[in-house]
Design an enzyme around this catalytic site. Structure first.
Site, PDB file in Angstrom:
ATOM      1  N   SER A  41       0.807  -1.227   0.000  1.00 10.89           N
ATOM      2  CA  SER A  41       0.000   0.000   0.000  1.00 10.89           C
ATOM      3  C   SER A  41       0.841   1.278   0.000  1.00 10.89           C
ATOM      4  CB  SER A  41      -0.971  -0.007   1.184  1.00 10.89           C
ATOM      5  OG  SER A  41      -1.902  -1.059   1.010  1.00 10.89           O
ATOM      6  N   LYS A  64      -8.668  -6.131  11.212  1.00 11.07           N
ATOM      7  CA  LYS A  64      -9.861  -5.664  10.499  1.00 11.07           C
ATOM      8  C   LYS A  64     -11.144  -5.759  11.340  1.00 11.07           C
ATOM      9  CE  LYS A  64      -8.198  -6.400   5.793  1.00 11.07           C
ATOM     10  NZ  LYS A  64      -8.485  -6.969   4.471  1.00 11.07           N
ATOM     11  N   ASP A 124     -12.520  -3.845   0.143  1.00 12.23           N
ATOM     12  CA  ASP A 124     -11.993  -5.044  -0.536  1.00 12.23           C
ATOM     13  C   ASP A 124     -12.950  -5.535  -1.629  1.00 12.23           C
ATOM     14  OD1 ASP A 124      -9.607  -5.230   0.878  1.00 12.23           O
ATOM     15  OD2 ASP A 124     -10.499  -6.417   2.480  1.00 12.23           O
ATOM     16  N   GLY A 147     -12.950 -17.535   3.505  1.00 12.10           N
ATOM     17  CA  GLY A 147     -12.238 -16.757   4.519  1.00 12.10           C
ATOM     18  C   GLY A 147     -12.645 -15.284   4.463  1.00 12.10           C
ATOM     19  N   GLY A 148     -11.788 -14.434   5.026  1.00 11.59           N
ATOM     20  CA  GLY A 148     -12.089 -13.003   5.092  1.00 11.59           C
ATOM     21  C   GLY A 148     -12.215 -12.367   3.718  1.00 11.59           C
ATOM     22  N   ARG A 168     -13.191 -25.940   1.624  1.00  6.69           N
ATOM     23  CA  ARG A 168     -12.666 -27.157   2.246  1.00  6.69           C
ATOM     24  C   ARG A 168     -13.469 -27.452   3.517  1.00  6.69           C
ATOM     25  NH1 ARG A 168      -6.456 -26.679   3.700  1.00  6.69           N
ATOM     26  NH2 ARG A 168      -7.337 -25.068   5.046  1.00  6.69           N
ATOM     27  N   TYR A 207      -1.979 -12.595  -6.256  1.00  8.86           N
ATOM     28  CA  TYR A 207      -1.297 -11.844  -7.319  1.00  8.86           C
ATOM     29  C   TYR A 207       0.219 -12.063  -7.344  1.00  8.86           C
ATOM     30  CZ  TYR A 207      -0.666  -8.435  -3.592  1.00  8.86           C
ATOM     31  OH  TYR A 207      -0.342  -7.836  -2.404  1.00  8.86           O
TER      32      TYR A 207
HETATM   33  P1  ATR Z   1      -8.239 -14.721   3.880  1.00  4.39           P
HETATM   34  O1  ATR Z   1      -8.657 -13.780   4.952  1.00  4.39           O
HETATM   35  O2  ATR Z   1      -7.046 -14.271   3.090  1.00  4.39           O
HETATM   36  O3  ATR Z   1      -9.378 -15.098   2.990  1.00  4.39           O
HETATM   37  P2  ATR Z   1      -8.409 -17.089   5.534  1.00  4.39           P
HETATM   38  O4  ATR Z   1      -9.487 -16.462   6.329  1.00  4.39           O
HETATM   39  O5  ATR Z   1      -7.314 -17.794   6.245  1.00  4.39           O
HETATM   40  O6  ATR Z   1      -7.680 -16.027   4.613  1.00  4.39           O
HETATM   41  O7  ATR Z   1      -9.082 -18.077   4.454  1.00  4.39           O
HETATM   42  C1  ATR Z   1      -8.342 -18.881   3.639  1.00  4.39           C
HETATM   43  C2  ATR Z   1      -9.256 -19.666   2.685  1.00  4.39           C
HETATM   44  O8  ATR Z   1      -8.439 -20.502   1.880  1.00  4.39           O
HETATM   45  C3  ATR Z   1     -10.242 -20.577   3.380  1.00  4.39           C
HETATM   46  O9  ATR Z   1     -11.386 -20.710   2.570  1.00  4.39           O
HETATM   47  C4  ATR Z   1      -9.465 -21.896   3.438  1.00  4.39           C
HETATM   48  O10 ATR Z   1     -10.275 -23.032   3.583  1.00  4.39           O
HETATM   49  P3  ATR Z   1     -10.783 -23.518   5.062  1.00  4.39           P
HETATM   50  O11 ATR Z   1     -11.838 -22.538   5.479  1.00  4.39           O
HETATM   51  O12 ATR Z   1     -11.314 -24.870   4.864  1.00  4.39           O
HETATM   52  O13 ATR Z   1      -9.555 -23.462   5.942  1.00  4.39           O
HETATM   53  C5  ATR Z   1      -8.823 -21.864   2.072  1.00  4.39           C
HETATM   54  N1  ATR Z   1      -7.633 -22.708   1.945  1.00  4.39           N
HETATM   55  C6  ATR Z   1      -6.392 -22.453   2.393  1.00  4.39           C
HETATM   56  N2  ATR Z   1      -5.537 -23.443   2.036  1.00  4.39           N
HETATM   57  C7  ATR Z   1      -6.265 -24.340   1.331  1.00  4.39           C
HETATM   58  C8  ATR Z   1      -5.972 -25.585   0.684  1.00  4.39           C
HETATM   59  N3  ATR Z   1      -4.742 -26.108   0.704  1.00  4.39           N
HETATM   60  N4  ATR Z   1      -6.983 -26.234   0.057  1.00  4.39           N
HETATM   61  C9  ATR Z   1      -8.220 -25.717   0.022  1.00  4.39           C
HETATM   62  N5  ATR Z   1      -8.569 -24.545   0.616  1.00  4.39           N
HETATM   63  C10 ATR Z   1      -7.608 -23.876   1.261  1.00  4.39           C
END
Ligand code: ATR
Length: 282
Positions: free
Chosen positions: A24, A75, A111, A138-139, A161, A227
């Site tokens: 940023s 956040k 976002d 996730g977030g 997952r 990215y």
């Molecule tokens: P962010 O805030 O960047 O979205 P996060 O809250 O940690 O990060 O979320 C990561 C996402 O990537 C989640 O959907 C996670 O799946 P889970 O909720 O089941 O943990 C997914 N993720 C991370 N590594 C993964 C992998 N190897 N295979 C499938 N999904 C994965």
């Protein structure tokens, strides 16, 4: 009348923990220079136990900041501690952009609109699709699900997952959003016009399993919020099938626009020069 502090301070921050890797400052520094604004945008590392005190300093004016960006892990806390939330931050329960206005700390989350603005810039009309598939819950997914729903996509299938996490997300965002386990990925891709990866898959250089992109519409758009690298394994798979792709850098650049405009009073543009500047830094 404008807050007198607004005419004194031209300083903004990005706060996180850790914060070293944030791009940023490069983006906002470029725009400050472009507009010839005498101001600053600086990284501030604040641990979770010190975040409340940081916000108190912002509210009192003691820290000298007009506002700033908030990143991991603050956040949710930023949302709790702000005085005024807009509808986006309130529904998400997470804020990434803060600004002082009339002595009160305001919060939003850019976002999701950063994501949709990136698609608007590269593929206008993308929101004409009936169905979208979003991988991850996730977030980042939360903000994107909200923004895509707000653009009127009628059916949004979130595949994750952990099914439980996808279900929480579907409950939060209403009837257009459906939760599915990974095993349903192929089925929900059938006839979908938009595929969005919000997981970190492909970021660590690990191979990514074959995505069922043969099921998508031939006109489908495939996007990835990762990215680094710009051309992720998921985008390469899509390209190999002749599908249109959008990389994640656009979202990073576009999410920065509303904050800059709030703090510095000018609406910046996202152009090739800025894109190349960030790519050169990767
Ligand atoms: P962010 O805030 O960047 O979205 P996060 O809250 O940690 O990060 O979320 C990561 C996402 O990537 C989640 O959907 C996670 O799946 P889970 O909720 O089941 O943990 C997914 N993720 C991370 N590594 C993964 C992998 N190897 N295979 C499938 N999904 C994965």
């Amino acid at each position: 009348m404008a807050d007198s502090r607004e005419t004194i301070f031209n300083h903004a921050f990005v706060v996180g923990y850790p914060i070293k890797h944030s791009r940023s400052p490069l983006i906002h520094g470029h725009w400050l220079k472009r507009f010839g604004i005498e101001g600053s945008y600086e990284r501030v590392a604040v641990s979770p136990e010190n975040f409340e005190a940081f916000i108190a300093g912002l509210k009192s004016g003691a820290s000298g900041f007009r506002g700033g960006n908030v990143t991991i892990p603050h956040k949710e806390a930023a949302c709790r501690l702000a005085d005024v939330l807009d509808g986006l931050a309130e529904e998400l329960g997470a804020a990434n952009t803060l600004w002082m206005e009339e002595g009160r700390l305001n919060a939003t989350n850019t976002d999701g609109i950063g994501f949709t603005a990136s698609l608007d810039a590269s593929h206008p009309g993308w929101d004409g699709v009936d169905r979208a598939v979003i991988l991850g819950a996730g977030g980042a997914s939360r903000a994107i699900v909200q923004a895509v729903r707000d653009r009127g996509i009628g059916e949004i299938n979130v595949v994750n997952r952990s099914l439980e996490r996808a279900m929480e997300l579907a409950d939060r965002f209403g009837p257009a959003v459906h939760a599915h386990p990974m095993s349903a990925l192929s089925e929900v891709c059938e006839g979908a016009g938009l595929f969005i990866n919000t997981t970190s898959l492909g970021m660590d250089g690990e191979p990514v399993a074959e995505m069922p992109f043969d099921r998508l519409l031939s006109s489908a758009l495939v996007t990835d919020i990762v990215y680094v690298p710009l051309m992720t394994p998921i985008l390469l798979q899509a390209k190999a099938r002749g599908l249109a792709t959008v990389d994640g850098l656009g979202m990073l650049l576009h999410q920065a626009v509303p904050g800059f405009e709030r703090w510095f009073g000018q609406r910046p543009v996202v152009d090739e020069e800025l894109r190349n500047l960030v790519i050169a830094d990767m």
